[in-house]
Design an enzyme around this catalytic site. Structure first.
Site: not given
Length: 263
Positions: A72, A118
């Site tokens: 992220a 993810e």
């Protein structure tokens, strides 16, 4: 003002067939293709559009340059607290990505970490080049993966190996990922050429059957996990408000080792 050209979108029509496949290329190379909120929304929007297409039957997701996605965007996380985490639009973006009915292929070279991992785990098939490295290093920031990565990985590789990656912080290479069943295919000459041929092959198969097959695989793997994933997301949001999270992010940005106090 958002960044420009973070996601390159291309539709590839298959000659002689009323079918196509698409490529989504993440292009934030200076940030090692880190997934900020705007980019994640663009991926979800593109997949929604392709799901409504009469011709696109499979989608390939890759990263421009050396890496798939290194996690992220830390600059977004550093000032985000529990309330912001609860209202975070990323949750809806992740949900839309996972609900895409089309077969998704991830072509992974270089870093595939945190949110990038993810994203790859939400794909149906992962092709990894020899430079690929997989990990979920969020505890280094005082956090945990918040998009189902722990649950999907544990289901895939088992508790012991998931513990090595999540709790032990191991970054596993492509050979190990192949041995553990994380990836579907190894590609000696880089992931993209192999993954492109694979995605085209998927696009030529019966589309309704492929979507039904994907739905069955996802349901078989994840239906028992839905309650657990909801609890994990709540824990992630709570951790956003901790002093340890603030220390972890600050240490990362300062390029030093964090000192956690359990607060």
């Amino acid at each position: 003002m958002g960044e420009q050209n973070m996601l390159r979108i291309e539709q590839v029509d298959i000659k002689g067939h009323n079918a196509a496949w698409a490529i989504l290329s993440i292009d934030r190379q200076k940030q090692r293709n880190a997934l900020n909120t705007e980019l994640l929304g663009q991926i979800a929007d593109a997949l929604d559009d392709f799901a409504q297409s009469s011709s696109v039957r499979a989608v390939l997701i890759c990263g421009e340059g050396e890496h798939f996605a290194a996690g992220a965007d830390i600059d977004e996380i550093k000032d985000k607290g529990r309330e912001e985490g609860y209202l975070d639009p990323r949750k809806a973006h992740w949900r839309r990505i996972r609900n895409c009915p089309l077969p998704l292929v991830a072509a992974v070279d270089g870093f595939c970490l945190g949110g990038g991992f993810e994203l790859a785990l939400m794909c149906d098939l992962i092709v990894a080049g020899t430079t690929a490295k997989f990990g979920l290093p969020e505890p280094n920031l005082g956090l945990i993966p918040g998009a189902g990565g722990i649950e999907r990985l544990t289901t895939m590789v088992g508790r012991a190996r998931a513990g090595r990656i999540v709790l032990g912080g191991e970054i596993v290479d492509a050979i190990t990922a192949n041995d553990w069943g994380i990836i579907s295919y190894m590609a000696e000459d880089g992931a993209l050429p192999f993954a492109a041929k694979l995605t085209e092959r998927l696009a030529l198969r019966a589309p309704l059957a492929m979507q039904a097959a994907k739905k069955a695989i996802v349901a078989s793997a994840e239906t028992p996990l839905k309650h657990v994933m909801g609890e994990t997301r709540g824990d992630f949001e709570n951790l956003l408000g901790t002093a340890d999270k603030a220390e972890g992010v600050t240490a990362f940005l300062d390029k030093r080792k964090p000192t956690f106090e359990g607060k």
